[in-house]
Design a protein around this motif. Structure first.
Motif, PDB file in Angstrom:
ATOM      1  N   CYS A  82     -50.409  -7.970 -87.792  1.00 15.28           N
ATOM      2  CA  CYS A  82     -51.562  -7.996 -86.888  1.00 15.28           C
ATOM      3  C   CYS A  82     -52.364  -6.709 -87.065  1.00 15.28           C
ATOM      4  CB  CYS A  82     -51.079  -8.134 -85.446  1.00 15.28           C
ATOM      5  SG  CYS A  82     -52.416  -8.058 -84.229  1.00 15.28           S
ATOM      6  N   GLU A  84     -54.400  -5.420 -84.935  1.00 19.58           N
ATOM      7  CA  GLU A  84     -54.541  -4.750 -83.638  1.00 19.58           C
ATOM      8  C   GLU A  84     -53.298  -3.930 -83.282  1.00 19.58           C
ATOM      9  OE1 GLU A  84     -57.261  -4.735 -81.498  1.00 19.58           O
ATOM     10  OE2 GLU A  84     -58.288  -5.637 -83.218  1.00 19.58           O
ATOM     11  N   CYS A  85     -52.138  -4.597 -83.257  1.00 21.02           N
ATOM     12  CA  CYS A  85     -50.906  -3.924 -82.817  1.00 21.02           C
ATOM     13  C   CYS A  85     -50.037  -3.456 -83.983  1.00 21.02           C
ATOM     14  CB  CYS A  85     -50.102  -4.827 -81.884  1.00 21.02           C
ATOM     15  SG  CYS A  85     -49.525  -6.359 -82.654  1.00 21.02           S
ATOM     16  N   CYS A 100     -52.799 -11.427 -83.848  1.00 17.94           N
ATOM     17  CA  CYS A 100     -51.701 -12.262 -83.379  1.00 17.94           C
ATOM     18  C   CYS A 100     -52.067 -12.888 -82.033  1.00 17.94           C
ATOM     19  CB  CYS A 100     -50.406 -11.463 -83.289  1.00 17.94           C
ATOM     20  SG  CYS A 100     -50.403 -10.166 -82.065  1.00 17.94           S
ATOM     21  N   THR A 102     -50.487 -12.884 -79.209  1.00 17.29           N
ATOM     22  CA  THR A 102     -50.276 -12.021 -78.041  1.00 17.29           C
ATOM     23  C   THR A 102     -51.400 -11.003 -77.871  1.00 17.29           C
ATOM     24  OG1 THR A 102     -48.857 -10.605 -79.390  1.00 17.29           O
ATOM     25  CG2 THR A 102     -47.783 -12.274 -78.029  1.00 17.29           C
ATOM     26  N   CYS A 103     -52.018 -10.564 -78.945  1.00 19.63           N
ATOM     27  CA  CYS A 103     -53.172  -9.664 -78.833  1.00 19.63           C
ATOM     28  C   CYS A 103     -54.448 -10.430 -78.484  1.00 19.63           C
ATOM     29  CB  CYS A 103     -53.382  -8.891 -80.130  1.00 19.63           C
ATOM     30  SG  CYS A 103     -52.116  -7.672 -80.482  1.00 19.63           S
ATOM     31  N   PRO A 106     -53.973 -11.649 -74.169  1.00 16.50           N
ATOM     32  CA  PRO A 106     -53.011 -10.740 -73.518  1.00 16.50           C
ATOM     33  C   PRO A 106     -52.591 -11.173 -72.113  1.00 16.50           C
ATOM     34  CG  PRO A 106     -55.192  -9.757 -73.589  1.00 16.50           C
ATOM     35  CD  PRO A 106     -55.264 -11.031 -74.364  1.00 16.50           C
ATOM     36  N   SER A 107     -53.411 -11.908 -71.415  1.00 17.05           N
ATOM     37  CA  SER A 107     -53.060 -12.285 -70.043  1.00 17.05           C
ATOM     38  C   SER A 107     -51.946 -13.326 -69.991  1.00 17.05           C
ATOM     39  CB  SER A 107     -54.289 -12.818 -69.305  1.00 17.05           C
ATOM     40  OG  SER A 107     -54.779 -13.970 -69.961  1.00 17.05           O
ATOM     41  N   THR A 108     -51.779 -14.097 -71.055  1.00 17.86           N
ATOM     42  CA  THR A 108     -50.752 -15.141 -71.067  1.00 17.86           C
ATOM     43  C   THR A 108     -49.557 -14.756 -71.914  1.00 17.86           C
ATOM     44  OG1 THR A 108     -51.802 -16.252 -72.936  1.00 17.86           O
ATOM     45  CG2 THR A 108     -52.440 -16.965 -70.715  1.00 17.86           C
ATOM     46  N   SER A 109     -49.516 -13.533 -72.433  1.00 18.07           N
ATOM     47  CA  SER A 109     -48.423 -13.149 -73.313  1.00 18.07           C
ATOM     48  C   SER A 109     -47.199 -12.712 -72.535  1.00 18.07           C
ATOM     49  CB  SER A 109     -48.874 -12.021 -74.249  1.00 18.07           C
ATOM     50  OG  SER A 109     -49.015 -10.831 -73.519  1.00 18.07           O
ATOM     51  N   ARG A 111     -45.373 -10.200 -73.268  1.00 14.51           N
ATOM     52  CA  ARG A 111     -45.313  -8.724 -73.280  1.00 14.51           C
ATOM     53  C   ARG A 111     -45.927  -8.131 -72.019  1.00 14.51           C
ATOM     54  NH1 ARG A 111     -47.819  -7.072 -78.860  1.00 14.51           N
ATOM     55  NH2 ARG A 111     -46.735  -8.590 -80.104  1.00 14.51           N
ATOM     56  N   SER A 112     -46.966  -8.789 -71.482  1.00 16.99           N
ATOM     57  CA  SER A 112     -47.665  -8.222 -70.327  1.00 16.99           C
ATOM     58  C   SER A 112     -46.901  -8.431 -69.024  1.00 16.99           C
ATOM     59  CB  SER A 112     -49.063  -8.810 -70.200  1.00 16.99           C
ATOM     60  OG  SER A 112     -48.972 -10.206 -69.978  1.00 16.99           O
TER      61      SER A 112
END
Length: 113
Positions: A82, A84-85, A100, A102-103, A106-109, A111-112
């Motif tokens: 990715c 971004e990350c 990716c 998740t990037c 982000p609100s539905t990942s 990781r958050s």
């Protein structure tokens, strides 16, 4: 310049093969031009065309060298990383997202959370 011989679908004589059929036999066209073509008529569009090569003039496929394997592995790793990350996503990053999942969302990942 002469025209190519045209055969009906599934009626090409022995000695001809499509590119995929050559690859299945471990061969490649080897610089030869298209020797003939097969056509399958369709109702509302132009015919479906498959190009044929001579099997006798085909050459064996070149083997993969260690350098080619390394370059292929590097390219596949770049497709999974990715931008971004900078993590390996474990799958090929979709070009439509450019990052990716998740990037991109982000609100539905997980990781958050």
């Amino acid at each position: 310049m002469g025209a190519l011989p045209v055969f009906r679908w599934h009626l090409a004589p022995d000695g001809y093969a499509t590119y995929r059929q050559l690859r299945a036999r471990g061969l490649r066209p080897g610089g030869q031009g298209v020797a003939a073509q097969m056509e399958r008529p369709r109702r509302r569009r132009g015919p479906l065309v498959a190009y044929l090569y001579l099997i006798d003039a085909a050459k064996p496929v070149r083997p993969m060298t260690p350098a080619k394997w390394a370059a292929l592995a590097k390219a596949n790793t770049a497709r999974r990383t990715c931008p971004e990350c900078r993590r390996d996503a474990g799958y090929v990053i979709p070009p439509s997202l450019g990052m990716c999942v998740t990037c991109a969302f982000p609100s539905t990942s997980p990781r958050s959370a």
